[in-house]
Design a protein around this motif. Sequence first.
Motif, PDB file in Angstrom:
ATOM      1  N   LEU A   1       4.734   9.739   5.345  1.00 58.26           N
ATOM      2  CA  LEU A   1       5.550   8.640   5.839  1.00 58.26           C
ATOM      3  C   LEU A   1       6.926   9.182   6.235  1.00 58.26           C
ATOM      4  O   LEU A   1       7.356  10.217   5.722  1.00 58.26           O
ATOM      5  N   PRO A   2       7.635   8.481   7.120  1.00 57.50           N
ATOM      6  CA  PRO A   2       8.989   8.908   7.474  1.00 57.50           C
ATOM      7  C   PRO A   2       9.917   8.869   6.262  1.00 57.50           C
ATOM      8  O   PRO A   2       9.768   8.015   5.373  1.00 57.50           O
ATOM      9  N   LYS A   3      10.864   9.791   6.219  1.00 57.06           N
ATOM     10  CA  LYS A   3      11.799   9.841   5.099  1.00 57.06           C
ATOM     11  C   LYS A   3      12.563   8.528   4.956  1.00 57.06           C
ATOM     12  O   LYS A   3      12.833   8.089   3.832  1.00 57.06           O
ATOM     13  N   SER A   4      12.916   7.903   6.073  1.00 63.22           N
ATOM     14  CA  SER A   4      13.671   6.651   6.006  1.00 63.22           C
ATOM     15  C   SER A   4      12.860   5.554   5.330  1.00 63.22           C
ATOM     16  O   SER A   4      13.399   4.749   4.545  1.00 63.22           O
ATOM     17  N   THR A   5      11.555   5.517   5.600  1.00 62.33           N
ATOM     18  CA  THR A   5      10.676   4.525   4.967  1.00 62.33           C
ATOM     19  C   THR A   5      10.554   4.787   3.483  1.00 62.33           C
ATOM     20  O   THR A   5      10.634   3.862   2.650  1.00 62.33           O
ATOM     21  N   VAL A   6      10.380   6.053   3.127  1.00 61.70           N
ATOM     22  CA  VAL A   6      10.255   6.431   1.722  1.00 61.70           C
ATOM     23  C   VAL A   6      11.533   6.091   0.964  1.00 61.70           C
ATOM     24  O   VAL A   6      11.495   5.540  -0.145  1.00 61.70           O
TER      25      VAL A   6
ATOM     26  N   ALA B   1       9.739  14.091  -7.876  1.00 58.37           N
ATOM     27  CA  ALA B   1       9.872  14.654  -6.523  1.00 58.37           C
ATOM     28  C   ALA B   1      11.046  14.003  -5.811  1.00 58.37           C
ATOM     29  O   ALA B   1      11.442  12.877  -6.124  1.00 58.37           O
ATOM     30  N   GLY B   2      11.592  14.712  -4.824  1.00 58.10           N
ATOM     31  CA  GLY B   2      12.648  14.181  -3.986  1.00 58.10           C
ATOM     32  C   GLY B   2      12.090  13.432  -2.797  1.00 58.10           C
ATOM     33  O   GLY B   2      10.873  13.421  -2.561  1.00 58.10           O
ATOM     34  N   VAL B   3      12.972  12.828  -2.018  1.00 61.98           N
ATOM     35  CA  VAL B   3      12.538  12.008  -0.883  1.00 61.98           C
ATOM     36  C   VAL B   3      11.743  12.832   0.123  1.00 61.98           C
ATOM     37  O   VAL B   3      10.679  12.401   0.597  1.00 61.98           O
ATOM     38  N   THR B   4      12.222  14.017   0.458  1.00 64.44           N
ATOM     39  CA  THR B   4      11.542  14.849   1.458  1.00 64.44           C
ATOM     40  C   THR B   4      10.143  15.230   1.006  1.00 64.44           C
ATOM     41  O   THR B   4       9.171  15.144   1.766  1.00 64.44           O
ATOM     42  N   ASP B   5      10.030  15.659  -0.258  1.00 64.78           N
ATOM     43  CA  ASP B   5       8.731  16.044  -0.797  1.00 64.78           C
ATOM     44  C   ASP B   5       7.772  14.857  -0.814  1.00 64.78           C
ATOM     45  O   ASP B   5       6.596  14.975  -0.441  1.00 64.78           O
TER      46      ASP B   5
ATOM     47  N   GLU C   1       0.830  -1.203   0.000  1.00 66.72           N
ATOM     48  CA  GLU C   1       0.000   0.000   0.000  1.00 66.72           C
ATOM     49  C   GLU C   1       0.864   1.253   0.000  1.00 66.72           C
ATOM     50  O   GLU C   1       0.571   2.232  -0.697  1.00 66.72           O
ATOM     51  N   ARG C   2       1.940   1.219   0.778  1.00 65.41           N
ATOM     52  CA  ARG C   2       2.838   2.375   0.828  1.00 65.41           C
ATOM     53  C   ARG C   2       3.547   2.574  -0.513  1.00 65.41           C
ATOM     54  O   ARG C   2       3.736   3.712  -0.961  1.00 65.41           O
ATOM     55  N   ALA C   3       3.944   1.479  -1.147  1.00 69.67           N
ATOM     56  CA  ALA C   3       4.604   1.573  -2.445  1.00 69.67           C
ATOM     57  C   ALA C   3       3.669   2.187  -3.487  1.00 69.67           C
ATOM     58  O   ALA C   3       4.081   3.051  -4.281  1.00 69.67           O
ATOM     59  N   PHE C   4       2.410   1.772  -3.478  1.00 68.66           N
ATOM     60  CA  PHE C   4       1.464   2.336  -4.437  1.00 68.66           C
ATOM     61  C   PHE C   4       1.158   3.799  -4.121  1.00 68.66           C
ATOM     62  O   PHE C   4       0.907   4.591  -5.039  1.00 68.66           O
ATOM     63  N   ALA C   5       1.186   4.165  -2.853  1.00 71.07           N
ATOM     64  CA  ALA C   5       1.007   5.571  -2.498  1.00 71.07           C
ATOM     65  C   ALA C   5       2.129   6.412  -3.094  1.00 71.07           C
ATOM     66  O   ALA C   5       1.900   7.521  -3.602  1.00 71.07           O
ATOM     67  N   LEU C   6       3.355   5.892  -3.056  1.00 72.45           N
ATOM     68  CA  LEU C   6       4.487   6.594  -3.663  1.00 72.45           C
ATOM     69  C   LEU C   6       4.321   6.709  -5.172  1.00 72.45           C
ATOM     70  O   LEU C   6       4.596   7.757  -5.768  1.00 72.45           O
ATOM     71  N   LEU C   7       3.883   5.632  -5.818  1.00 74.84           N
ATOM     72  CA  LEU C   7       3.700   5.659  -7.268  1.00 74.84           C
ATOM     73  C   LEU C   7       2.618   6.656  -7.661  1.00 74.84           C
ATOM     74  O   LEU C   7       2.757   7.377  -8.659  1.00 74.84           O
ATOM     75  N   ARG C   8       1.539   6.722  -6.897  1.00 78.94           N
ATOM     76  CA  ARG C   8       0.490   7.697  -7.189  1.00 78.94           C
ATOM     77  C   ARG C   8       1.016   9.123  -7.026  1.00 78.94           C
ATOM     78  O   ARG C   8       0.691  10.018  -7.806  1.00 78.94           O
ATOM     79  N   ALA C   9       1.852   9.319  -6.005  1.00 79.41           N
ATOM     80  CA  ALA C   9       2.439  10.648  -5.785  1.00 79.41           C
ATOM     81  C   ALA C   9       3.364  11.031  -6.934  1.00 79.41           C
ATOM     82  O   ALA C   9       3.373  12.183  -7.387  1.00 79.41           O
ATOM     83  N   LEU C  10       4.137  10.069  -7.432  1.00 75.51           N
ATOM     84  CA  LEU C  10       5.059  10.354  -8.528  1.00 75.51           C
ATOM     85  C   LEU C  10       4.326  10.537  -9.855  1.00 75.51           C
ATOM     86  O   LEU C  10       4.872  11.145 -10.787  1.00 75.51           O
TER      87      LEU C  10
END
Length: 248
Positions: free
Chosen positions: A34-39, A23-27, A9-18
């Motif tokens: 989510l925490p930057k380390s997780t991202v 975007a960079g890790v912080t953005d 679910e988190r991976a798909f959230a990142l893909l939807r955001a991209l």
Amino acid sequence: MSGGVQTIERAFALLRALAVGPAGVTDLADRVDLPKSTVARLLTALETEGVVQQDEAGGEYRLGGGLADLAGSSAPGRNLVAAARPHLIELMSASGETAGISVPDATDVYYLDHVETVEDVQVRSWTGETAPMHTVPSGLVLLAHAPVDFVDAYLARPLAMTTARTVVDPEQIRLRLEAIREAGYAWVFGEFAEDINSVAAPVRGADGTVASAVHVHGPAFRFPEADQHEKLGRLVVDAANRLAEDLY
């Protein structure tokens, strides 16, 4: 929720955001809460699979060609982003400005991908966004090579003005399309967004049809330089032709 399901679910959230744009890790961490380390960990895994890619260490992430492959063999142009990327990088380097690839989306242009310039002053990326065809050069290129009935129907619609420079008169647009077919490329000066100029050329299929376009855009104060319109137009045409050779 199991750890595996949560990771997916988190991976798909990142893909939807991209999908909205690079975007960079912080953005990204802010976008998906989510925490930057997780991202960072998820992006590393997705990059290994080719689903996302990073242009340079410490730079922004964007959707990768591997994601297009997952769309299935029936999806037309599924490898377009992956095939276009090296040509966009070369075009950006040669022109000094941001280069991109786009496809038609009904009566709009959909921006699939961009390679951004390294200049300090940049035009924001429109990756994942759309624009009316008559307002941008990639859209005019697509219209110039579209079936006559499509063009007639398009020009019969009310045409939006996105800036004071936008050309909306159907007869003027028809004359423009003829000139584009003759020249092989299209220029637009501040018609979609104020103070932004752009040039585009068609990517021709094996049968001569046009289903995508390559473009370069930049701030009007520096792009194009004086008397460089034809040179830059040919530069984009050459990039589009090389991409067509790779695709077809």
